[in-house]
Design a protein around this motif. Structure first.
Motif, PDB file in Angstrom:
ATOM      1  N   ASP A  33       0.327  58.436 -65.937  1.00  0.00           N
ATOM      2  CA  ASP A  33      -0.314  57.047 -66.302  1.00  0.00           C
ATOM      3  C   ASP A  33      -0.586  57.253 -64.458  1.00  0.00           C
ATOM      4  OD1 ASP A  33      -0.786  58.045 -69.287  1.00  0.00           O
ATOM      5  OD2 ASP A  33       1.129  56.157 -69.108  1.00  0.00           O
ATOM      6  N   ALA A  69      -7.091  56.751 -66.081  1.00  0.00           N
ATOM      7  CA  ALA A  69      -7.740  55.670 -66.776  1.00  0.00           C
ATOM      8  C   ALA A  69      -8.890  56.001 -67.253  1.00  0.00           C
ATOM      9  CB  ALA A  69      -7.592  54.282 -65.976  1.00  0.00           C
ATOM     10  N   LEU A 122      -3.292  53.874 -63.468  1.00  0.00           N
ATOM     11  CA  LEU A 122      -3.872  52.919 -63.472  1.00  0.00           C
ATOM     12  C   LEU A 122      -4.618  51.750 -62.253  1.00  0.00           C
ATOM     13  CD1 LEU A 122      -1.535  51.823 -66.560  1.00  0.00           C
ATOM     14  CD2 LEU A 122      -3.037  52.905 -66.797  1.00  0.00           C
TER      15      LEU A 122
END
Length: 77
Positions: A70, A8, A72
């Motif tokens: 990703d 992030a 996060l």
């Protein structure tokens, strides 16, 4: 396979892993690198959250060479 993990914070980390490697290893490495608890990280692949049971593999998630994951930080509240 080679995968890119985007945190992030914008940091990109490349991993070379086997298709049967548990994704929890990636989660632990990212947590250690970022100085955060890996339990608070969530992996997202193709818009879908990767279950955090600890035994998921790239093969089970349908990952191919060059895919992006990703990482996060879990939101509380």
């Amino acid at each position: 396979i080679n995968v890119k993990v985007v945190h992030a914070s914008g940091e990109e980390v490349f991993f070379k892993i086997k298709k049967n490697t548990h994704l929890s290893k990636i989660k632990n490495a990212i947590g250690q690198r970022q100085g955060v608890n890996p339990q608070g990280l969530r992996l997202v692949f193709n818009g879908e959250r990767v279950p955090s049971l600890g035994s998921e593999t790239p093969e089970e998630c349908g990952m191919e060479d060059g895919d992006v994951i990703d990482a996060l930080q879990e939101q509380m509240g």
